[in-house]
Design an enzyme around this catalytic site. Sequence first.
Site, PDB file in Angstrom:
ATOM      1  N   LYS A 282      46.640   4.561  26.123  1.00  0.00           N
ATOM      2  CA  LYS A 282      47.943   4.361  25.423  1.00  0.00           C
ATOM      3  C   LYS A 282      47.694   4.038  24.139  1.00  0.00           C
ATOM      4  O   LYS A 282      46.984   2.733  24.069  1.00  0.00           O
ATOM      5  CB  LYS A 282      48.669   3.868  26.596  1.00  0.00           C
ATOM      6  CG  LYS A 282      50.094   4.092  25.997  1.00  0.00           C
ATOM      7  CD  LYS A 282      51.146   3.612  27.246  1.00  0.00           C
ATOM      8  CE  LYS A 282      51.720   4.837  28.110  1.00  0.00           C
ATOM      9  NZ  LYS A 282      52.917   4.192  28.713  1.00  0.00           N
ATOM     10  N   GLU A 369      61.812   5.305  42.881  1.00  0.00           N
ATOM     11  CA  GLU A 369      63.171   4.830  43.258  1.00  0.00           C
ATOM     12  C   GLU A 369      63.746   5.232  44.579  1.00  0.00           C
ATOM     13  O   GLU A 369      64.402   4.206  45.027  1.00  0.00           O
ATOM     14  CB  GLU A 369      64.203   5.417  42.019  1.00  0.00           C
ATOM     15  CG  GLU A 369      64.069   5.085  40.566  1.00  0.00           C
ATOM     16  CD  GLU A 369      63.121   5.731  39.963  1.00  0.00           C
ATOM     17  OE1 GLU A 369      62.446   6.279  40.325  1.00  0.00           O
ATOM     18  OE2 GLU A 369      62.844   5.391  38.666  1.00  0.00           O
ATOM     19  N   ARG A 397      68.269   9.365  41.426  1.00  0.00           N
ATOM     20  CA  ARG A 397      67.114   9.796  42.093  1.00  0.00           C
ATOM     21  C   ARG A 397      66.969   9.020  43.698  1.00  0.00           C
ATOM     22  O   ARG A 397      66.365   9.627  44.536  1.00  0.00           O
ATOM     23  CB  ARG A 397      65.792   9.348  41.392  1.00  0.00           C
ATOM     24  CG  ARG A 397      64.469   9.707  41.757  1.00  0.00           C
ATOM     25  CD  ARG A 397      64.000  11.000  41.941  1.00  0.00           C
ATOM     26  NE  ARG A 397      63.895  11.756  40.688  1.00  0.00           N
ATOM     27  CZ  ARG A 397      62.736  11.853  40.073  1.00  0.00           C
ATOM     28  NH1 ARG A 397      61.834  11.271  40.116  1.00  0.00           N
ATOM     29  NH2 ARG A 397      62.766  12.829  39.169  1.00  0.00           N
TER      30      ARG A 397
END
Length: 647
Positions: A282, A369, A397
């Site tokens: 990243k 979640e 979610r």
Amino acid sequence: MTLLDSLRTPEDLKRLPADKLPQLAAEIREFLVTEVSRTGGHLGPNLGVVELTMALHRVFDSPRDPILFDTGHQSYVHKLFTGRQDFSGLRTRNGLSGYPSRAESEHDFIENSHASTVLSYADGLAKANVIQRRADRSVVAVIGDGALTGGMAWEALNNIAAGSDRRVVIVVNDNGRSYSPTTGGLADHLASLRMTQGYEQALELAKTALNRAPVVGQPLYEALHGLKKGLKDAIQPQMMFEDLGLKYLGPIDGHDEQTVEKALRRARDFGGPVIVHCLTQKGKGHAPAENHEEDQFHAIGAAKPAPSAGEKPAPAPQKWTKVFSEEIVALGAERSDIVGITAAMLHPTGLAPFAEAYPDRCFDVGIAEQHAATSATGLAMGGLHPVMAVYATFLNRCFDQVLMDAALHRQGVTLCLDRSGVTGPDGASHHGMWDLSILQVVPGLRLAVPRDAPRLREELREAVAVEDAPTVLRYPTGAVGPEIEAVERLGTMDVLRRGARDEAAEEDSAGAAEDLLLVAVGPMAQTCCEVADRMADQGIGVTVVDPRWVKPLDPALVHEAARHRVVAVVEDNGRVGAVGDAVARTLRDADLDVPVRTFGIEQEFLHHAKRDDILAELGLTPQSLARKLTETVSRQAETADEEPASK
Ligand SMILES: Cc1ncc(C[n+]2csc(CCOP(=O)(O)OP(=O)(O)O)c2C)c(N)n1
Ligand SMILES: CC(=O)[C@@H](O)[C@H](O)COP(=O)(O)O
Ligand SMILES: [Mg+2]
């Protein structure tokens, strides 16, 4: 003209000689750093997929072979190759979306930025290809190591693995991070796979060296290779993906474009489901991002104008997240039973200081979640009080887990929903405009909406004191507004303004002493007080109340409503089934026949733009609300004076 300028379609990219690709990659990185530093956006993730995206569009034939992105925040390079190189309006009204957009391009498929969905889309598209006799086409799904920690991804893998005749190419973009380093057993397994890349390189070096060694070289290399296989098996007891029945290629260097191309061609020609495991970084190529420990420039803000000479920079405004962060640390010191849970967003939700102070009492469960909510219920059953911090939109979610795990078992779980209401630049799937509606149906659940910093602190403390029901707080993105003190507290409800109707006005035939009861939901209190001030200038009496706890509503609200001609509710949530509807239902149930007007977000998917601009478009501004409510009150006053009371 740069190479990038010459690219208008993926075919242009395919025609580029391979020896030009490193230059193109450098140009793309320079473009991303320049443009995204100015507009804000997901710089780090996109710097990490430059070579990967080049190889994807050189090997596959988008959109005939759909190239799908999980979450979609890493699709900027894909946009550059598919005719979209004007990033000047990125994530702003009428500008490019920060995610794939079907309205923008036929090359874009998934607009939902909720993670871990891409493999399910790929499974569906691949099945459609077989049924519609397009079996020669590939479906390509790019999924990050973070998104791979989400349960949906494994549900999809289970199904994809069953379809040996379906051409699904799963590209795992493994940079070892969500925001923070990816957590959990899967992450460890991926890390061990990453290690083999080191083995491969070491082995290649050994092979080259040994091949130069006469006679003894080859047998020794074979022995080393056997050792490596043994080591691999030792370190990775199970090649998990292959055990699922998925062909696995990798791990490969995701920044070596030719290597990625070669692997993708092998995958494409395999004719069935394949995983290509790419190791990337990243922020690749931009040192400030590579070295940014917290999240490697996962999402950066727009550049702020430099203060003019001599001008002192304005102090950073206090943010809602920071208020939560400070209070949960204070609570953690007072109560050893309080534990924190995050779904891979430790820093963005403000739990990082709590985790630093109490490392054994804070859990990052990955982008999971659903697991977080039910694990929280388990923690509560185990005698602790979990505080789960998520963005409001991601509560969707885990709705069933809140309903059928936390609430059904009457467990004291506290959810803190950050980024509630209109968020802005992240667009339709990020606006937190659903929670005030969906949580209304959860039996026993208590829901608070703080209007300012002191109320967030106060209501968080009230929430963690509840041990027999789930409690929820929700607050918006960005800076906290001014503190608004109450003139009176009625039960759990605060009165912020009393109507200033001229004294001469007698109670009308309906017994209404005041014109308008304005119910301000949370941060809309600031707007509603301004509305009251504007209407007072017109001689209209407006009482402003803040329920604080919008579920259950305090009975005092009914008594206040009975003294007013009109009731209006203003909230930063979708209107349907939210607080406004709850107030109307409560007054009806009390046989109170007072008209109720509800103001909020129309139940539609909102585009991306600045939060304040969207609120203005929705009419959730003092000017617009004052105008509309003045008309309503005037009409009601005429009607009330003409008809006998029915209260
Ligand atoms: C369901 C859900 N929870 C949380 C998020 C917030 N989020 C956006 S990107 C991201 C990290 C994604 O990590 P990864 O899949 O590895 O992609 P990378 O950024 O590393 O390319 C998270 C947690 C989300 N988009 N969806
Ligand atoms: C892609 C995603 O879900 C997050 O990165 C999101 O863009 C962050 O939003 P904030 O900038 O409000 O933290
Ligand atoms: Mg990642």
